[in-house]
Design an enzyme around this catalytic site. Structure first.
Site, PDB file in Angstrom:
ATOM      1  N   CYS A   1     -18.227 -22.235  -8.851  1.00  0.00           N
ATOM      2  CA  CYS A   1     -19.247 -21.364  -9.404  1.00  0.00           C
ATOM      3  C   CYS A   1     -19.109 -19.928  -8.927  1.00  0.00           C
ATOM      4  O   CYS A   1     -19.706 -19.034  -9.501  1.00  0.00           O
ATOM      5  CB  CYS A   1     -20.630 -21.879  -9.038  1.00  0.00           C
ATOM      6  SG  CYS A   1     -20.998 -23.374  -9.925  1.00  0.00           S
TER       7      CYS A   1
ATOM      8  N   THR B   1       4.042   9.074 -10.684  1.00  0.00           N
ATOM      9  CA  THR B   1       3.853  10.010  -9.573  1.00  0.00           C
ATOM     10  C   THR B   1       3.289   9.287  -8.356  1.00  0.00           C
ATOM     11  O   THR B   1       2.311   8.555  -8.469  1.00  0.00           O
ATOM     12  CB  THR B   1       2.897  11.135 -10.001  1.00  0.00           C
ATOM     13  OG1 THR B   1       3.501  11.835 -11.082  1.00  0.00           O
ATOM     14  CG2 THR B   1       2.619  12.101  -8.862  1.00  0.00           C
TER      15      THR B   1
ATOM     16  N   HIS C   1      -5.388  -1.956   2.086  1.00  0.00           N
ATOM     17  CA  HIS C   1      -6.849  -2.024   2.148  1.00  0.00           C
ATOM     18  C   HIS C   1      -7.407  -3.211   2.927  1.00  0.00           C
ATOM     19  O   HIS C   1      -8.600  -3.262   3.195  1.00  0.00           O
ATOM     20  CB  HIS C   1      -7.448  -1.966   0.740  1.00  0.00           C
ATOM     21  CG  HIS C   1      -7.322  -3.233  -0.045  1.00  0.00           C
ATOM     22  ND1 HIS C   1      -8.361  -4.110  -0.200  1.00  0.00           N
ATOM     23  CD2 HIS C   1      -6.287  -3.757  -0.718  1.00  0.00           C
ATOM     24  CE1 HIS C   1      -7.959  -5.123  -0.944  1.00  0.00           C
ATOM     25  NE2 HIS C   1      -6.708  -4.932  -1.272  1.00  0.00           N
TER      26      HIS C   1
END
Lengths: 412, 219
Positions: A330, A239, A203
């Site tokens: 943050c 699978t 990806h």
């Protein structure tokens, strides 16, 4: 919404190629069998699986039976570290990782301390390169595994993998590398580079999410993570996700086919963005630069904007339709600043002000101009209100405060 | 957006109210630190006869919610008597914004406590309170720990049940904090926050904080 977005967070994930997505459809709606089934659709699926494996192996100069398909880089890293540690526990209990690993290597290795393993981290220099002397000095007779990230996801440092690999090979130590960021951006040859295990995925290169692979050199043995069926040479049950694997293979072929052209575009965009952002005062370019720029990922720019905080920069840019990421505490899930940035010697407040831009072939010169303009404005706005601007740079506050009130673009 | 900020939070972040510094302020305080990633500075104008906050401005180094909580906190205290402000709860800035993600609740604590710190300095200056000689007791330690937020739940460590033990033994302070498996990722952050708050007491005690996994694993 998507057409107004300027996406520069491809180090996190990337847009799939239309061609790949279309190709995958066929394996959801027509050729949707399970490779273990004995009927015609099953046999077709089995052939498709073999084809995907052959293609993926070819992109890194491996043999098809050396490729284990997984759900992605995190699983591959877990499998490599835990699998080798478990298999070789009678040989030794010492594991060496670099100080700039992804958490799917770092956290996995450190968790093994609960089971009696010893973990050491190899230090890096100010651009993120492994200190080879430190590395060699930390090798022990009990060292069973070394894991060093191929190219860094945050600051783009490309390690000298061939050298690290040969140091391990000479000493008969297993060498794993996490190439999640490098794959598709760098030509990798697992044989030439002495790699025993390598993590990579789809990806980050315009392929589908949720699929990746672990290269395991012939002869290397490891303990499997999960129990189940005898899929993937009895190393990874479940699978096979055939449509995603076919998409992985297609995206890998495209990346290989367009490699030279894409790299040229990426480097040119990267350097244009870097030059533009470095025109802003009080900034630091993190990672390889100058004569080392060739050892930096072609799509990575990481910059610290001093006296302001990254999450606020990120949120302002997000409201303007620009997607980036930050190494600030943050914006991290753990509320800790990026350990990559602290490993290269940045102070916490320098890490908090960092922004990472990771480009793709879909970015344009116009987008780079737009991003430079917006980042410059946002940095000015945040500095004008910052309580952390030192006395000697007080002009940043007073001068810009006026601009800020006149120019309330940010809220739009 | 991955961080679910309310529209009101975004509004205060992008158009902060009462931004800046009051020249010749009656009261001033800076809370937090750049190393922690958030620091807010307040300057106040206080009427010495009525003890009403007549003006307040802030500057902030921090994330979006840090800026937004400081901004709304200035609006909340404007025109109020300092005693009223002293009684404000530390999560009130977050409530006023329509809520914050749990991981950002500490911003509200910083925003409110920053103003309270400025008021405390002011009261000392005018002799309304004496220079505090803090006697450290287990109760006062619990009160301090109530200012540290568990980022997983957005609730302070005491109310969240993370404080397993607090003990004062002569010059030594022992605090044992226990974390659930899904809280362990915040161990380093919680340790830093606890130390920062305890060190702010400026006491001569030796402080020892131990963080344990409630499942007995190494953290």
């Amino acid at each position: 919404m998507a057409q107004n977005i300027i996406y520069m967070d491809n180090g996190d994930t990337s847009r799939i190629d239309d061609e790949t997505l279309e190709y995958m459809n066929h394996f959801y709606t027509n050729s949707y069998g399970n490779p273990v089934s004995l009927h015609s659709l099953g046999m077709e699926a089995d052939e498709n699986l073999a084809e995907a494996r052959r293609i993926i192996a070819g992109t890194i100069n491996a043999e098809p039976e050396e490729i284990i398909f997984t759900s992605g880089a995190t699983e591959s890293n877990n499998m490599a570290i835990n699998g080798i540690a478990e298999y070789l526990k009678n040989k030794g209990n010492h594991i060496l990782i670099s100080s700039v690993e992804h958490s799917s290597v770092k956290a996995v290795a450190h968790r093994l301390k609960n089971d009696g393993y010893k973990i050491d981290e190899i230090i890096v220099d100010s651009e993120g390169f492994i200190d080879i002397e430190d590395f060699i000095s930390k090798i022990k007779v009990t060292t069973i595994l070394v894991s060093v990230i191929y190219a860094n996801y945050e600051i783009g440092t490309i390690q000298n993998i061939e050298e690290i690999g040969s140091i391990c090979r000479e000493r008969n130590i297993i060498f794993h590398t996490d190439a999640a960021q490098a794959y598709g951006k760098i030509k990798i040859d697992v044989k030439k580079e002495n790699i025993d295990l390598m993590t990579f995925n789809a990806h980050k290169n315009h392929g589908p999410k949720g699929v990746g692979a672990l290269y395991i050199r012939k002869g290397i043995k490891l303990r499997k993570l999960m129990e189940g069926g005898a899929h993937e040479f009895n190393l990874r049950p479940g699978t096979e996700n055939i449509p995603a694997l076919m998409g992985f293979a297609r995206s890998a072929e495209i990346a290989q086919r367009d490699f030279e052209a894409n790299n040229k575009i990426l480097i040119s965009l990267r350097d244009k963005l870097t030059d533009g952002l470095l025109k802003i005062d009080h900034v630091t370019f993190n990672g390889p630069k100058g004569t080392n720029i060739s050892k930096r990922l072609p799509h990575n720019v990481d910059i610290t904007f001093h006296y302001i905080e990254g999450e606020a920069i990120l949120m302002h840019l997000s409201l303007r339709g620009i997607c980036v990421s930050s190494g600030s505490a943050c914006s991290s899930k753990t509320l800790e600043p990026s350990h990559i940035l602290t490993a290269i010697g940045l102070k916490h407040e320098q890490a908090h002000g960092s922004i990472r831009f990771t480009l793709s072939k879909f970015n344009t010169e116009e987008e780079i101009d737009e991003v430079i303009k917006n980042v410059t404005e946002v940095v000015q706005i945040l500095r004008s209100m910052s309580s952390f601007v030192p006395e000697e740079h007080s002009e940043l506050i007073s001068k810009n405060a006026k601009t800020f009130y006149k120019n309330k673009k940010a809220g739009e | 957006m991955a961080l679910k900020y309310t529209d009101k939070t975004i509004d205060h972040f992008t158009k902060p109210r009462n931004l800046g510094t009051i020249e010749h302020a009656d009261a001033e305080a800076t809370e937090g630190s750049p190393a922690c990633g958030d620091m807010v500075n307040y300057t106040l104008k206080i009427n010495p006869d009525t003890l009403i906050i007549e003006d307040i401005k802030f500057r902030s180094y921090g994330c979006a919610s840090n800026i937004a909580t400081a901004s709304i906190a200035t609006e909340m205290v404007m025109g109020k008597h300092i005693d009223e402000v002293k009684n404000m709860g530390t999560t009130q800035a977050a409530s006023e914004l329509g809520g914050l993600p749990p991981v950002k609740m500490h911003c509200s604590v910083l925003a409110i406590n920053g103003i309270k710190a400025a008021i405390r300095e002011y009261e000392k200056k005018i002799g309304r309170i004496l220079d505090e000689k803090r006697v450290i007791t287990e109760k006062s330690l619990f009160n301090i720990l109530k200012n540290v937020i568990n980022p997983k739940h957005g609730v302070n460590l005491v109310d969240n049940g993370n404080i397993l033990r607090v003990k004062i033994d002569g010059q030594d302070i022992f605090i044992v904090i226990g974390l659930e498996p899904d809280e362990e990722m915040y161990a380093a952050n919680i340790n830093e926050e606890v130390m920062e708050h305890l060190e702010a007491m400026k006491c001569s005690h030796e402080i020892m904080v131990k963080i344990e996994s409630k499942t007995g694993n190494f953290i």
